[in-house]
Design an enzyme around this catalytic site. Structure first.
Site, PDB file in Angstrom:
ATOM      1  N   LEU A 173       0.890  -1.162   0.000  1.00  0.00           N
ATOM      2  CA  LEU A 173       0.000   0.000   0.000  1.00  0.00           C
ATOM      3  C   LEU A 173       0.920   1.201   0.000  1.00  0.00           C
ATOM      4  O   LEU A 173       1.905   1.228   0.742  1.00  0.00           O
ATOM      5  CB  LEU A 173      -0.868   0.034   1.271  1.00  0.00           C
ATOM      6  CG  LEU A 173      -2.222  -0.624   1.266  1.00  0.00           C
ATOM      7  CD1 LEU A 173      -2.860  -0.509   2.645  1.00  0.00           C
ATOM      8  CD2 LEU A 173      -3.141  -0.057   0.215  1.00  0.00           C
ATOM      9  N   ASP A 174       0.630   2.192  -0.797  1.00  0.00           N
ATOM     10  CA  ASP A 174       1.451   3.398  -0.827  1.00  0.00           C
ATOM     11  C   ASP A 174       1.456   4.076   0.535  1.00  0.00           C
ATOM     12  O   ASP A 174       0.533   3.889   1.329  1.00  0.00           O
ATOM     13  CB  ASP A 174       0.910   4.383  -1.868  1.00  0.00           C
ATOM     14  CG  ASP A 174       0.968   3.806  -3.266  1.00  0.00           C
ATOM     15  OD1 ASP A 174       1.990   3.199  -3.609  1.00  0.00           O
ATOM     16  OD2 ASP A 174      -0.025   3.960  -3.997  1.00  0.00           O
TER      17      ASP A 174
END
Length: 179
Positions: free
Chosen positions: A41-42
């Site tokens: 996930l960024d």
């Protein structure tokens, strides 16, 4: 071992960071030793991140051939028109090629934890929430998809990967899952 973590906003999906100054990483969340993220996930996305110490399981969770659906709650800037939602459902063309069709529906604003920093609020620009489920996982894919149809993402929270759901985990909390 399989762990569900609610990854907080601003935390990197890795255990070390060589930046100066270093940014927050998974190392600060008290996770068991020898686990690693199965997927990413960024840093500016939140929500469900699965971690494991089992390489074969990590492969099954992340390989596109296994088609693990990923569901996101996405706050977008603007009022979505039917044509924009239909474009997301059919799949949109990004700079790295067309996306697969997605499941997209408007939802009421979910009851989420406050984000720090908060999402910018503009009185003159409406926003809306969408539930988007995709079967692939390119870099920043959901953000790029919503931008491609003229609905920039303001907040992105992953709530499910396959059969595994975020549930009531608060940011930074984790639990061991049954496989």
């Amino acid at each position: 071992m399989l762990i569900a973590l609610n990854k907080p906003y601003g935390v990197l999906c890795q255990f070390t960071d060589r930046s100066d100054p270093p940014r927050p990483t998974l190392a600060g969340l008290g996770l068991p030793p020898d686990v690693y993220a199965a997927g990413r996930l960024d840093h500016d996305s939140e929500g469900l991140l699965l971690l494991t110490d089992d390489g074969a399981l990590a492969h099954r969770l992340t390989d596109p051939r296994h088609k693990q659906p990923k569901t996101y709650w996405v706050q977008v800037e603007g009022e979505p028109a039917d044509a924009q939602l239909d474009a997301l459902r059919r799949g949109v063309v990004l700079n790295d090629g067309p996306t697969r069709p997605a499941t997209v529906e408007r939802i009421d604003a979910p009851a989420l934890w406050p984000r720090d920093p908060p999402v910018r609020f503009r009185k003159t620009v409406p926003d809306a929430w969408l539930a988007i489920t995709i079967g692939e996982g390119r870099n920043r894919q959901v953000r790029r998809m919503t931008a491609a149809v003229g609905l920039p993402t303001l907040r992105l929270v992953r709530v499910a990967i396959g059969e595994h759901a975020l549930g009531d985990l608060a940011p930074g909390q984790w639990r061991v899952l049954q496989r």
